[in-house]
Write a protein that holds these residues in place. Structure first.
Motif, short mmCIF file in Angstrom:
data_model
loop_
_atom_site.label_atom_id
_atom_site.label_comp_id
_atom_site.label_asym_id
_atom_site.label_seq_id
_atom_site.Cartn_x
_atom_site.Cartn_y
_atom_site.Cartn_z
N TYR A 16 0.67 -1.11 0.08
CA TYR A 16 -0.14 -0.24 0.12
C TYR A 16 1.00 1.54 0.00
CZ TYR A 16 -3.03 3.73 1.95
OH TYR A 16 -3.60 4.99 1.89
N LEU A 17 1.92 1.21 0.73
CA LEU A 17 2.62 2.48 0.82
C LEU A 17 3.53 2.60 -0.59
CD1 LEU A 17 4.38 1.80 4.38
CD2 LEU A 17 2.62 3.68 3.80
N ALA A 18 3.75 1.73 -1.31
CA ALA A 18 4.52 1.86 -2.43
C ALA A 18 3.52 2.09 -3.49
CB ALA A 18 5.13 0.36 -2.84
N PHE A 19 2.15 1.56 -3.56
CA PHE A 19 1.24 2.02 -4.61
C PHE A 19 0.04 2.41 -3.81
CE2 PHE A 19 3.88 -0.87 -6.72
CZ PHE A 19 4.30 -0.47 -8.02
N PRO A 20 -0.22 3.73 -3.01
CA PRO A 20 -1.23 4.12 -2.25
C PRO A 20 -2.45 4.37 -3.08
CG PRO A 20 0.41 5.67 -2.44
CD PRO A 20 1.20 4.90 -3.34
N HIS A 21 -2.27 4.83 -4.43
CA HIS A 21 -3.49 5.04 -5.34
C HIS A 21 -3.94 3.92 -6.26
CE1 HIS A 21 -2.60 9.18 -3.90
NE2 HIS A 21 -1.49 9.17 -4.37
N VAL A 22 -3.71 2.74 -5.98
CA VAL A 22 -4.02 1.68 -6.71
C VAL A 22 -5.21 1.13 -6.03
CG1 VAL A 22 -3.64 -0.53 -8.16
CG2 VAL A 22 -1.89 1.38 -7.74
N PRO A 23 -6.11 1.07 -6.51
CA PRO A 23 -7.49 0.33 -5.79
C PRO A 23 -7.14 -1.21 -5.61
CG PRO A 23 -8.38 1.88 -7.32
CD PRO A 23 -6.94 1.58 -7.71
#
Length: 578
Positions: A155-162
């Motif tokens: 999540y921290l690496a890709f916070p905007h990917v649902p």
């Protein structure tokens, strides 16, 4: 807090009555009442929630739902219960729909694409739990979930990917536009109930720019009008930028009762009062001004609402505190935000619109015009814009999701983003529509599960399904017409807003405020990150944090923003007792 709270239990037992009795008893202690009780399914909704039962008694919609028809002026939401045939395809809004299929012995749980009605799922005690928010489920007996440290790193690496996964073990999310199918044996699978690609096909494309302008204006007015009908007085977050100003213009044109609130920081880049005042004055709306002061910020979240992923950030808490005061003073019962407008109105920062024109028309005058518009927008040469467009069409692999590895240990961040069901197959969509669709998918991170510390419902009218569908059908090159981003939206509302607002290209910037929060709380941030769980679990790179926080002079980049964000993540972890 979302008023459309619900809790549903799908029993895996042949005799579910005892499970249902227990959950009904627990739910009633927290304002939840049974709205659907049939077979293996029990759905409880909050006394303040909007809900509609299907005519045949085999389904329920929880949340705001409207019929698929133009509203134009303020009108009420759909009356009566949804029939089987129109249970999802002919409804839009912000809702979760439950449907029992007796023939297939399955239960479908469907979310509309806007993301405004969250839905989480977990297993416990021989049952599947579905719920609008963690606090409602925990209060009714769901065990407090443990951290999923691997998922948190992703999540921290890709916070905007649902993604379906959350940062909590055993808790998943039903994604916007998806349908969760629960079979008789308790197995679960998510499928697309709504797909963006039906609206990006060549045969769905709007051909004339004037038609795009006319249709967009009508659809924005229709969507805003439907949501406005649910409120007696609206508070609008007004920055004076294009998106929130368009909503303000619609509310005035529709005759809705509303006030506005805007924000100012000590940094001139974060002071929106002049631009917001220009719009409010032109529309005759009252404007509440809120000063954001870094000295009054707290890294620890004020709200006790636990979320499935880190949400609380210090500057959002400050904004919500100011909004609460404005809402109380105005007597508003709903907050409108322009969040997601950039995404829906196809605000792209690449040469993709020219690439789409090249694919659609070949190397002729239409491509040349699009390349010139892209060049004007980005202050580049036409040759450079054309070169990048060629690369996107013939060579470059689309990069739809940015990867953030700042302060993360090697190996924590995966090389590629998590899969999203919209992008698991070759859609044949051109580069601009791929980027536009990915941007819309990211927009639901604004509305989906981002619990704000407010006592009224938060609405994002520009994320309404009919508007998303229309905008997907507008070619990307039209959105940059004349070298302007969001050009179709600008022209659609040019006669309702001041010329300066329509022409505005800049955006308010909270970087100065965040820098102030960092300075005020530097020692607290350092202690949290150097001694916290992120470092102990091998997610955070202590050495990188230490080196960054010890450097002299101003930061060469905005890395302090990530440090403040990570400190907020530590407080989120603490909220679960981890």
């Amino acid at each position: 807090m979302n008023p459309d709270r619900f809790l549903a239990l799908i029993s895996c037992s042949e005799t579910p009555r005892s499970q249902f009795d227990a959950i009904i008893s627990a739910g009633r202690r927290h304002g939840l009442e049974p709205a659907l009780l049939r077979g293996r399914l029990c759905v409880l909704v909050h006394e303040d929630a909007a809900s509609k039962a299907a005519d045949d008694g085999a389904g329920l919609i929880v949340g705001a739902s409207f019929p698929r028809s133009r509203i134009g002026r303020i009108a009420g939401a759909a009356s009566g219960g949804p029939s089987r045939s129109v249970f999802f395809s002919d409804m839009w809004g912000g809702f979760v729909a439950f449907r029992i299929d007796d023939r297939q012995q399955s239960i479908d749980v469907t979310r509309d694409p806007s993301g405004m009605a969250p839905c989480l799922v977990a297993r416990q005690g021989g049952a599947i739990w579905l719920f609008s928010d963690l606090e409602t489920a925990i209060a009714a007996g769901l065990s407090v979930p443990a951290m999923d440290w691997t998922a948190l790193g992703r999540y921290l690496a890709f916070p905007h990917v649902p993604t379906q996964e959350t940062c909590l073990a055993g808790v998943e999310k039903v994604l916007p536009g998806m349908r969760l199918r629960i079979s008789r044996d308790g197995s679960m699978s998510q499928i697309c109930a709504w797909s963006p690609w039906a609206y990006t096909r060549n045969d769905s494309r709007i051909r004339r720019y004037d038609d795009a302008v006319r249709l967009l204006r009508a659809e924005v007015l229709s969507s805003v009008g439907a949501w406005a009908a649910r409120s007696s007085h609206i508070m609008l977050e007004l920055s004076g930028g294009l998106d929130s100003s368009i909503i303000a213009a619609c509310l005035r044109d529709l005759g809705a009762s509303f006030s506005c609130v805007t924000f100012a920081t000590d940094d001139p880049a974060g002071d929106e009062r002049r631009q917001a005042g220009l719009v409010a004055s032109a529309l005759g709306a009252r404007l509440h001004e809120v000063k954001l002061d870094a000295a009054g910020a707290s890294l620890a979240p004020r709200s006790r609402q636990r979320t499935p992923a880190p949400q609380a950030i210090s500057w959002r808490a400050m904004i919500d505190s100011g909004v609460r005061g404005a809402i109380d003073e105005a007597g508003a019962d709903m907050l409108f935000s322009g969040g997601g407008g950039d995404n829906v109105f196809c605000y792209l920062t690449t040469a993709a619109p020219a690439a789409d024109a090249l694919r659609a028309f070949g190397p002729g005058p239409c491509f040349a015009r699009a390349a010139r518009d892209v060049a004007t927008l980005h202050r580049a040469s036409v040759w450079r814009a054309a070169r990048y467009a060629l690369r996107k069409v013939y060579w470059a692999k689309p990069k739809l999701w940015p990867r953030n590895i700042a302060f993360l240990m090697p190996g924590v961040a995966p090389a590629s983003p998590p899969a999203h069901l919209w992008f698991t197959e070759n859609t044949g969509a051109p580069p601009g529509k791929l980027e536009h669709t990915a941007s819309i998918a990211s927009a639901v991170s604004v509305s989906d599960g981002g619990e704000r510390d407010l006592d009224v419902q938060v609405c994002y009218p520009l994320l309404s399904r009919p508007l998303i569908e229309l905008c997907l059908g507008i070619p990307s090159w039209m959105w940059v017409s004349g070298g302007r981003n969001r050009a179709v939206a600008r022209d659609a509302f040019s006669n309702l807003l001041p010329a300066e607002t329509i022409a505005r290209r800049t955006k308010g910037d909270l970087t100065g405020l965040i820098a102030g929060i960092y300075r005020e709380h530097k020692s607290e941030i350092e202690a949290l990150l150097m001694e916290g769980r992120l470092a102990r679990e091998g997610i955070l790179d202590r050495e990188a944090v230490f080196a960054c926080m010890r450097q002299a002079g101003p930061f060469p980049d905005a890395s302090f923003t990530q440090l403040v964000t990570l400190a907020g993540v530590e407080y989120w972890i603490q909220s679960f007792g981890a």
